[in-house]
Design a protein around this motif. Structure first.
Motif, short mmCIF file in Angstrom:
data_model
loop_
_atom_site.label_atom_id
_atom_site.label_comp_id
_atom_site.label_asym_id
_atom_site.label_seq_id
_atom_site.Cartn_x
_atom_site.Cartn_y
_atom_site.Cartn_z
N ASP A 151 0.82 -1.22 0.00
CA ASP A 151 0.00 0.00 0.00
C ASP A 151 0.85 1.27 0.00
O ASP A 151 0.31 2.38 -0.01
N TYR A 152 2.17 1.10 0.01
CA TYR A 152 3.08 2.25 0.04
C TYR A 152 4.07 2.21 -1.14
O TYR A 152 5.17 2.74 -1.06
N GLY A 153 3.67 1.56 -2.22
CA GLY A 153 4.48 1.57 -3.43
C GLY A 153 5.52 0.48 -3.53
O GLY A 153 6.37 0.52 -4.42
N VAL A 154 5.47 -0.49 -2.63
CA VAL A 154 6.40 -1.63 -2.68
C VAL A 154 5.73 -2.75 -3.47
O VAL A 154 4.60 -3.12 -3.14
N PRO A 155 6.37 -3.29 -4.50
CA PRO A 155 5.72 -4.33 -5.33
C PRO A 155 5.72 -5.70 -4.65
O PRO A 155 6.15 -6.70 -5.23
N GLN A 156 5.23 -5.72 -3.43
CA GLN A 156 5.30 -6.94 -2.62
C GLN A 156 4.24 -6.89 -1.52
O GLN A 156 4.06 -5.85 -0.87
N SER A 157 3.56 -7.98 -1.31
CA SER A 157 2.62 -8.07 -0.20
C SER A 157 3.44 -8.42 1.05
O SER A 157 3.99 -9.52 1.15
N ARG A 158 3.53 -7.48 1.98
CA ARG A 158 4.40 -7.66 3.14
C ARG A 158 3.74 -6.98 4.34
O ARG A 158 3.80 -5.75 4.49
N GLN A 159 3.11 -7.75 5.19
CA GLN A 159 2.44 -7.20 6.36
C GLN A 159 3.42 -7.05 7.53
O GLN A 159 4.12 -8.01 7.88
N ARG A 160 3.45 -5.87 8.09
CA ARG A 160 4.35 -5.61 9.20
C ARG A 160 3.67 -4.73 10.24
O ARG A 160 2.80 -3.91 9.93
N VAL A 161 4.10 -4.91 11.49
CA VAL A 161 3.58 -4.10 12.59
C VAL A 161 4.54 -2.93 12.82
O VAL A 161 5.75 -3.12 12.94
N LEU A 162 3.99 -1.72 12.84
CA LEU A 162 4.79 -0.52 13.12
C LEU A 162 4.33 0.06 14.45
O LEU A 162 3.18 0.46 14.60
N ILE A 163 5.26 0.09 15.41
CA ILE A 163 4.96 0.63 16.74
C ILE A 163 5.61 2.01 16.84
O ILE A 163 6.82 2.15 16.70
N LEU A 164 4.79 3.02 17.06
CA LEU A 164 5.29 4.38 17.22
C LEU A 164 5.11 4.82 18.67
O LEU A 164 4.03 4.67 19.24
N GLY A 165 6.17 5.35 19.23
CA GLY A 165 6.10 5.92 20.57
C GLY A 165 6.56 7.37 20.54
O GLY A 165 7.59 7.68 19.93
#
Length: 307
Positions: A151-165
């Motif tokens: 969903d951010y322009g990467v030609p790959q399905s790659r699910q990742r968790v982003l933790i922001l503090g």
């Protein structure tokens, strides 16, 4: 008066995918660390000589430079859903504590931690809750999201968790997270992403354009699936065997496996980013990396929250 860029320290930096995205967004990476000698050499060759080789648990975190942010994807093998032997007490699951310690001691304005989807379900969600609570105790308002790099322009399905503090004294009333998708509904296919890449079996000038000779299989497992050229690539992984390539997915032609260069393109690395080490090592470095376009989107969203 020109505003100084925010200074960042990068833990578990690997080849530097996360760092590339932050640099592009205007951050200054002043210190980085990894325990993989090939990855550190790759990092220094392409990004800068501020990368330190060593085990984070043996380094004196008190000596880290003063920074505005700490970023990193702490080792995920113990958390990954691809690891069928994962357990709550896997020793690799505790490496996040070094990350927490660095945040607690340094008190940067923000931190960003990236990890695999499996971290959310380990121990019925208990492990992830412990991690979030540890960061909150360090003085941070935390939020997280499961995103897909496609969903951010990467030609790959790659699910990742982003933790922001964000440090409590700086956090807005409502933290805006995750970054707004740039390619939702118009994802880039792996076929189009690799269309202009020259045939690795013919004369070419690309670096790292070599591929695993591991026999093609079509049994449905992660590295043996038929790849649809009209969709984003399946997830690029860092797993492999002593032959170097058992887990390397098929090229969209489904006649061979992807080259290291093609895998790097599918991860979003620039075409001139050169990796060092054996083919096996290069595949591993790329598979472990955070896609730079995803990192860039996250970095821009962090700037928005801090402003």
């Amino acid at each position: 008066m020109t505003k100084k860029p925010l200074r960042v320290a990068s833990l578990f930096c690997g080849a530097g995918g996360l760092d590339l995205g932050f640099k592009k967004a205007g951050f200054e990476i002043v210190w980085a660390n990894d325990n993989d000698s090939d990855a550190v050499e790759t990092y220094i060759k392409n990004i800068g000589d501020h990368c330190v080789l060593g085990d984070i648990e043996k380094l004196d975190i008190k000596e880290l430079p003063k920074v505005d942010g700490i970023i990193g994807g702490f080792p995920c093998q113990g958390f990954s859903v691809a690891n069928t032997q994962r357990t709550v007490d896997d020793s690799r699951n505790t490496l996040y504590k070094s990350f927490v310690k660095a945040v607690k001691l340094g008190q940067p304005k923000f931190f960003l931690a990236e990890n695999v989807k499996g971290i959310l379900s380990l121990g019925g969600g208990a492990v992830f809750n412990y991690i979030i609570k540890d960061f909150e105790k360090a003085g941070y308002i935390c939020t997280y999201a499961l995103v897909n790099a496609a969903d951010y322009g990467v030609p790959q399905s790659r699910q990742r968790v982003l933790i922001l503090g964000i440090r409590k004294d700086l956090a807005p009333k409502k933290i805006s997270w995750p970054p707004k998708p740039t390619h939702e509904g118009r994802q880039i296919s792996v076929g189009s992403a690799l269309a202009a890449v020259p045939d690795p079996d013919k004369p070419h000038k690309l670096k790292n354009h070599v591929y695993s000779q591991f026999k093609l299989k079509f049994n449905g497992y992660i590295s043996n699936r038929r790849v649809d050229p009209n969709k984003p690539s399946p997830t690029i992984t860092a797993r492999g065997d002593h032959k170097g390539g058992a887990m390397i997915i098929h090229h969209p032609s489904n006649t061979r496996r992807m080259t290291c260069r093609e895998v790097a393109i599918v991860q979003g690395f620039p075409i001139n980013f050169e990796f060092t080490g054996s083919m096996t090592s290069v595949y591993k470095q790329i598979g472990n990396a955070v896609p730079p376009p995803l990192a860039f989107a996250a970095a821009k969203q962090i700037l928005e929250n801090l402003s």
